[in-house]
Design a protein around this motif. Structure first.
Motif, PDB file in Angstrom:
ATOM      1  N   LEU A 129       0.842  -1.197   0.000  1.00 28.84           N
ATOM      2  CA  LEU A 129       0.000   0.000   0.000  1.00 28.84           C
ATOM      3  C   LEU A 129       0.876   1.245   0.000  1.00 28.84           C
ATOM      4  N   TYR A 130       0.564   2.168  -0.909  1.00 27.12           N
ATOM      5  CA  TYR A 130       1.264   3.447  -0.982  1.00 27.12           C
ATOM      6  C   TYR A 130       0.258   4.579  -0.747  1.00 27.12           C
ATOM      7  N   PRO A 131      -0.019   4.917   0.503  1.00 24.87           N
ATOM      8  CA  PRO A 131      -0.945   6.033   0.757  1.00 24.87           C
ATOM      9  C   PRO A 131      -0.269   7.370   0.489  1.00 24.87           C
ATOM     10  N   SER A 132      -1.029   8.310  -0.005  1.00 28.80           N
ATOM     11  CA  SER A 132      -0.514   9.648  -0.252  1.00 28.80           C
ATOM     12  C   SER A 132      -0.312  10.386   1.073  1.00 28.80           C
ATOM     13  N   TRP A 133      -0.148  11.676   1.019  1.00 30.69           N
ATOM     14  CA  TRP A 133       0.157  12.519   2.172  1.00 30.69           C
ATOM     15  C   TRP A 133      -0.893  12.311   3.263  1.00 30.69           C
ATOM     16  N   LEU A 134      -0.487  11.775   4.408  1.00 31.85           N
ATOM     17  CA  LEU A 134      -1.445  11.436   5.457  1.00 31.85           C
ATOM     18  C   LEU A 134      -2.047  12.687   6.080  1.00 31.85           C
ATOM     19  N   ALA A 135      -3.358  12.696   6.227  1.00 32.41           N
ATOM     20  CA  ALA A 135      -4.027  13.852   6.842  1.00 32.41           C
ATOM     21  C   ALA A 135      -3.473  14.133   8.232  1.00 32.41           C
ATOM     22  N   SER A 136      -3.041  13.088   8.924  1.00 29.27           N
ATOM     23  CA  SER A 136      -2.519  13.256  10.284  1.00 29.27           C
ATOM     24  C   SER A 136      -1.177  13.984  10.313  1.00 29.27           C
ATOM     25  N   ASN A 137      -0.533  14.196   9.155  1.00 28.26           N
ATOM     26  CA  ASN A 137       0.686  15.003   9.135  1.00 28.26           C
ATOM     27  C   ASN A 137       0.427  16.408   9.677  1.00 28.26           C
ATOM     28  N   THR A 138      -0.783  16.907   9.475  1.00 23.44           N
ATOM     29  CA  THR A 138      -1.104  18.246   9.971  1.00 23.44           C
ATOM     30  C   THR A 138      -1.082  18.285  11.493  1.00 23.44           C
ATOM     31  N   ARG A 139      -1.563  17.233  12.116  1.00 19.56           N
ATOM     32  CA  ARG A 139      -1.546  17.164  13.580  1.00 19.56           C
ATOM     33  C   ARG A 139      -0.114  17.047  14.090  1.00 19.56           C
ATOM     34  N   ARG A 140       0.657  16.190  13.442  1.00 19.24           N
ATOM     35  CA  ARG A 140       2.052  15.984  13.858  1.00 19.24           C
ATOM     36  C   ARG A 140       2.874  17.267  13.730  1.00 19.24           C
ATOM     37  N   ASP A 141       2.706  17.972  12.622  1.00 15.02           N
ATOM     38  CA  ASP A 141       3.596  19.087  12.292  1.00 15.02           C
ATOM     39  C   ASP A 141       3.071  20.453  12.713  1.00 15.02           C
ATOM     40  N   TRP A 142       1.753  20.620  12.800  1.00 10.94           N
ATOM     41  CA  TRP A 142       1.186  21.956  12.966  1.00 10.94           C
ATOM     42  C   TRP A 142       0.365  22.152  14.229  1.00 10.94           C
TER      43      TRP A 142
END
Length: 279
Positions: A129-142
């Motif tokens: 599986l190759y998921p694109s940019w994870l929505a949770s990146n916003t929580r992690r980074d911002w």
């Protein structure tokens, strides 16, 4: 027969365990320390170190299909045991970093490529599986900046990404583990649309009901402001890849809908569910 979900503490693994359990499947969730697992009632737990699989036979007993979470280290010994105990199919969570320009030959890409190589050499049937940019990146980074300052610093805000809802990734994995109709060698998964990072911040503001100020950072400013847990070399690679996305549409596929039967969820839906993380 049992489905083993490794990395059951993770954002995707934890959701996958719940989906499978809700579907009436016999599920076993594993982690290095099984005592840290908080899984739904009726779900078995197992202690398993993917790169040092001492005692793995117990975790793999009666397992027919397995969700494999990527990790640094050699997965070969574990997969050899899995093959010997009768595992028939593996879903490996990977990343476009394994093949994307600027990443495939860098540390993150190399970790994922090594995991893919181990699965391929195991002789087990598998899907990556190759998921694109994870929505949770916003929580992690911002999230911390938005909570404390009401603003967020972003390098290359015109870069385009395609946020994918983690529930969609988990649902695809659940379908593959329980139904053989879509078991190709790989599945590239994306959200429904390409968005500029600037627009992702705007959507978060809309969900929160307030404007979020976006501060455009240079790459060096982003390096200076990086979180303590983020290695500089990794962040430099991520920034270089982000720069390649400026003015370029992020890929969009229909694989989520094709496999699950429903369209990929919008980023705003994920943001509404996790609104409290940003407040």
């Amino acid at each position: 027969m049992t489905i083993l979900v490794t990395g059951a503490r993770g954002n995707i693994g934890g959701r996958l365990v719940s989906l499978l359990a809700e579907g009436g499947h016999r599920v076993r969730g594993s982690a290095r320390d099984a005592a840290t697992l908080r899984l739904p009632e009726g779900v078995e737990t197992a202690e398993l170190d993917l790169t040092d699989p001492h005692g793995a036979e117990r975790a793999l007993r009666d397992v027919e299909t397995m969700f494999l979470y990527p990790t640094r280290g050699d997965l070969g010994p574990l997969l050899k045991i899995a093959h010997g105990t009768g595992v028939r199919y593996v879903v490996l969570l990977s990343s476009p970093a394994a093949y994307d320009a600027g990443e495939y030959d860098q540390p993150i890409g190399l970790v994922h490529r090594e995991a893919e190589r181990a699965v391929e050499e195991s002789g087990l049937p598998y899907t990556v599986l190759y998921p694109s940019w994870l929505a949770s990146n916003t929580r992690r980074d911002w999230a911390e900046q938005i909570r404390s300052l009401g603003r967020v610093g972003v390098a290359h805000p015109e870069a385009q990404v395609n946020p994918i809802h983690l529930d969609d990734v988990a649902e695809v994995a659940a379908h593959l583990l329980t139904d053989d109709r879509h078991r190709g060698r790989m599945q590239v998964l994306t959200g429904p649309r390409s968005m500029r990072l600037r627009d992702v911040v705007t959507v978060l503001g809309d969900v929160l009901g307030r404007s979020i100020t976006l501060d455009e950072l240079t790459e060096e400013q982003a390096i200076e402001q990086r979180a303590p847990w983020m290695p500089e070399a990794i962040l430099r690679t991520l920034l270089a890849v982000t720069a390649l996305g400026v003015g370029v549409l992020a890929p969009v596929t229909n694989n989520v809908e094709r496999i699950t039967g429903h369209p990929a969820r919008e980023f705003a839906e994920w943001a509404r569910t996790h609104r409290a993380d940003f407040e």
